[in-house]
Design an enzyme around this catalytic site. Structure first.
Site, PDB file in Angstrom:
ATOM      1  N   LYS A 223      -5.093   4.770   9.251  1.00  0.00           N
ATOM      2  CA  LYS A 223      -6.076   5.324   8.314  1.00  0.00           C
ATOM      3  C   LYS A 223      -6.808   6.467   8.985  1.00  0.00           C
ATOM      4  O   LYS A 223      -7.485   6.273   9.995  1.00  0.00           O
ATOM      5  CB  LYS A 223      -7.084   4.261   7.883  1.00  0.00           C
TER       6      LYS A 223
ATOM      7  N   ARG B 244       0.857  -1.179   0.000  1.00  0.00           N
ATOM      8  CA  ARG B 244       0.000   0.000   0.000  1.00  0.00           C
ATOM      9  C   ARG B 244       0.896   1.232   0.000  1.00  0.00           C
ATOM     10  O   ARG B 244       1.654   1.457   0.930  1.00  0.00           O
ATOM     11  CB  ARG B 244      -0.881  -0.014   1.249  1.00  0.00           C
TER      12      ARG B 244
ATOM     13  N   SER C  44     -12.438  -3.690   0.201  1.00  0.00           N
ATOM     14  CA  SER C  44     -12.725  -3.270   1.575  1.00  0.00           C
ATOM     15  C   SER C  44     -14.220  -3.024   1.730  1.00  0.00           C
ATOM     16  O   SER C  44     -14.818  -2.321   0.925  1.00  0.00           O
ATOM     17  CB  SER C  44     -11.981  -1.970   1.896  1.00  0.00           C
TER      18      SER C  44
END
Lengths: 541, 500
Positions: free
Chosen positions: A470, A372, A441
């Protein structure tokens, strides 16, 4: 006649192209041609053009090459690469390979007529492209059938000379071309040898000769002529001459030095046909086709298929990939058990490269890895992904890329994981193909259901617990996780603030479909990733 | 039972499938389906034609069987020269053709033989007589690595026993395995009363039931050929048998799902799209290939400026193209992908309605997803050569360059134009080195590709740039001078008047 030089390799000024309006008419429809015996049919065909919803469709009327490099085989591959449907009428079947042609079986003209009728009566063909037409009767049958079933355009590749130079067609077929076929042709695409045959044997030795030939062939009836100069001696570039009845264009491209040039003639003509079927103008179709050939030949230059002198090339720019990459099996839900998600900020904090971090994680027992990188430059991301892919595959662990489908394609990763604000899963599937893994997700049963409909392979469900990685991420807790797992048709991996202290609690939910936990900080924000991964793996397995 | 001799050298070559089958003039089944399947699976495919059919979406209107001697010639041509890894069979219309095939395969060893026992037409008529069936049983199946009958074909192979349940399919798979093939896949797509499509795979030891959702579509012509040729393709690439079968089933499902609403032909059963690509052309207008004159007034969007002036990106782009921008690049380094994609789709419609190309900065995936006209990449973005491979030869690719060496590399990598700068200082790119008019001139003189100048260019200096008068300099690219203004339309018109 003015000569407009269009040199694609040195960027010289071309004539400005008029900006086309949407759904433009073919400009060549407007030309009045006294030799056109099918003007009424053209008007009817123009009406069919209004059906803009049909799939662009080319019918190839040609021979079959058992080696797969020319004939209908080249045409099918070209049209597929150009995103056009292709049906086929086989006129002859050859036994051939990269050394040459060993046998020929010509089909009866009645059966060629049957094939033509089957396709043209049913399948909404836009453009017909011809290749090998081995007998006069087959030429006649073709012309008769095209008068009965109107089409938008006819592209004729006058296959008359074999690679070894022997003339394949006799005087009667040549006469059929001149009297019946060329007058109804929208573009004919001879090479210099074929042009010579069409003109009774005059030799072509220069670009000037090619221009003269194009003009003379145009007088035989086709609306456009493309004389291909690939075989012209003493030429550094491959120069083709295109003549539309008014203007000459010289189209240049670098010569590609390769043995893999079998089928270039078929491919050029079928690419022109494909572009016309999609609505391109004639000149644009010709230019696109020339570029397509150039790119495919360049890609294929070092490929080896067959032992002979002239091999085929790769129409999809794809065959080389399989030589260098190890193909993992398709997605296994058990791989979700211990899912490591990288974080570059943490790697910088601990002074590690992403590759070092990934290596430690997979050595420690991570069963799948997701890269990521929301902030990295694309080239850096790509280079890191390639290194990590090698590491993962050496341990038999799949590597996924977060969101960036282009990076996944470029490094041939095992798949991608996308969030609700990333590339939609259905689009990702279309771009990646059916073999790649796609994860989505989800926070709600509705999102999970949509993921299944869109062709995803698994669901990442969370955030289960609060997390630092996040921003502004809503937590759903164990209850939310359980709810999604119970509703989901796909396997689920839990994510969000999961580590040694709570992983067992998550797995003990015992919900069906819950196959593992995804971990970020608990692995990558530690001094020793290896130890932490081992401990987590022991906990969840 | 012959021992398979793996050709180690052949394994290193391009994966290669030879399809020995009939031709479907409609392009949906037979060697046509096999060629497309192998193309989609990145495997080379050669073909031996056993019969030519005249057929369309309504059915088969004619059949022409090739002489077995000529089938033998085709087989010999390919197998003697082209390093075939896997052979896949479809329609084998005569006993002599079955014999010729078996004889030739004993002479030319291959890795695997995949047999799709085409015996029943879609309308249900038995296509093969007793002699061909005997040839299958006596010669072909014993040398087969996997046979892939549907329930009707399985029934024929077993002398007519009906298959009505998954349990029957398992029994049939076992019995067919006893006839000699190493693996059997009995396909249950035609099984009544089944919500999912269930196939039974048997490898001699274990049974596997492979499920997938049924796809309700008329476009299922050629699924049998495609499943078998996909298995063959995966085997040619080195997959295990079970993995190849699973991949093939997923491939079919994805292709059928994509094709469900497609219309090709007027008949009852149409073909499907093996490349998940045909529908794009139904909705997008195809621009011509790159024209260097389009670089004249090159508008590069900036979302921060659009937010400042409270405009959507689509509104900004519309104003720019109305004002005379000749090409647009959407640059979004911070947006979420889905937002970027939606904005790009909207802008693409606007640009195409004015005949203006739209490029995407860096994001090849967004360009692919919305079918943009191309991309522009910088030195730290995806390499141009890789972009070309992903996008195909038709798309426009531009590359940012500051040096003659970078410009030369861009040309080698297949780029279409060069964005050269920054010519003047700018606020829109942090830490960006300026090269000035001299640097721009140097690159234009060295470049084989057309050049557009970029970096701090606006009304006050655009003419100065264009008046360099160097060959290859085709235009100016502008960011703040358009999008950092209240009225983009006016500003664009003024700039256009200045540079044209």
């Amino acid at each position: 006649m003015a000569t407009q030089l269009l040199c694609m390799c040195c960027g010289a000024q071309p004539q400005p192209q008029p900006q086309a309006a949407p759904f433009m008419r073919f400009p060549f429809w407007n030309s009045v041609h006294p030799k056109n015996p099918t003007s009424v049919v053209r008007v009817q065909a123009e009406a069919a053009d209004m059906n803009m919803n049909s799939i662009p469709h080319v019918l190839s009327v040609a021979g079959s090459d058992s080696g797969g490099g020319a004939g209908i085989q080249a045409d099918l591959k070209t049209c597929a690469a150009r995103r056009v449907y292709c049906s086929t009428v086989i006129t002859a079947v050859t036994a051939q390979n990269t050394a040459g042609v060993q046998g020929l079986n010509i089909l009866p003209e009645d059966f060629v007529a049957d094939q033509l009728h089957s396709v043209l009566s049913d399948m909404h063909v836009h453009v017909v492209k011809t290749g090998m037409l081995p007998s006069l009767n087959i030429v006649k049958v073709l012309c008769q059938t095209l008068r009965k079933f109107p089409i938008k355009a006819l592209v004729v590749d006058p296959v008359m000379i074999s690679t070894s130079g022997d003339v394949l067609v006799g005087p009667s077929v040549l006469a059929g071309f001149l009297e019946e076929l060329l007058p109804m042709t929208d573009i004919v695409t001879p090479n210099i040898k074929e042009a010579s045959v069409l003109l009774g044997g005059v030799p072509l030795k220069s670009v000037s000769d090619m221009r003269t030939a194009a003009k003379l062939i145009h007088d035989l009836g086709p609306r456009n002529v493309l004389v291909k100069g690939g075989d012209l001696p003493n030429s550094l570039d491959a120069i083709d001459v295109f003549f539309d009845g008014e203007e000459f264009y010289e189209l240049c491209s670098p010569r590609v030095n390769t043995r893999n040039s079998h089928g270039t003639g078929c491919t050029l003509a079928s690419c022109i046909a494909a572009e016309l079927a999609k609505g391109s103008s004639m000149l644009s179709a010709v230019k696109t086709a020339k570029h397509f050939i150039e790119a495919a030949l360049d890609y294929s230059r070092d490929m080896t298929i067959g032992n002979g002198a002239q091999g085929p090339f790769d129409h999809f720019l794809a065959l080389n990939i399989n030589q260098s990459s190890c193909r993992l099996n398709r997605f296994n839900p058990n791989d979700l058990l211990l899912y490591a998600v990288t974080d570059s900020a943490m790697n910088r904090k601990w002074g590690r490269s992403i590759a070092e971090a990934v290596k430690a994680a997979v050595e420690g027992g991570a069963t799948i890895v997701q890269l990521r990188e929301k902030d990295a430059e694309t080239r850096d991301f790509l280079e890191a992904a390639k290194v990590c892919l090698e590491i993962c595959h050496s341990y038999g662990v799949p590597l996924l890329i977060n969101d960036r489908i282009d990076v996944a394609l470029a490094c041939d990763a095992d798949g991608v994981h996308v969030g609700q604000s990333d590339m939609p899963a259905r689009l990702a599937r279309t771009l990646l193909g059916p073999e790649k893994i796609i994860g989505v997700s989800c926070k709600t049963p509705e999102q999970a259901h949509q993921a299944w409909i869109d062709g995803a392979d698994y669901i990442g469900c969370g955030g289960v617990y609060p997390t630092n990685t996040k921003a502004n991420n809503r937590t759903i807790g164990l209850e939310g996780l359980k709810e999604v797992c119970l509703a989901s048709t796909l396997p689920v991996v839990a994510i969000g603030g999961i580590g040694l202290s709570n992983a067992r609690e998550v797995m003990k939910l015992g919900a069906p479909n819950l196959n593992g936990v995804a971990v970020v900080s608990a692995l990558f924000d530690r001094e020793c990733i290896l130890t932490e991964t081992r401990n987590l793996h022991a906990l969840v397995s």
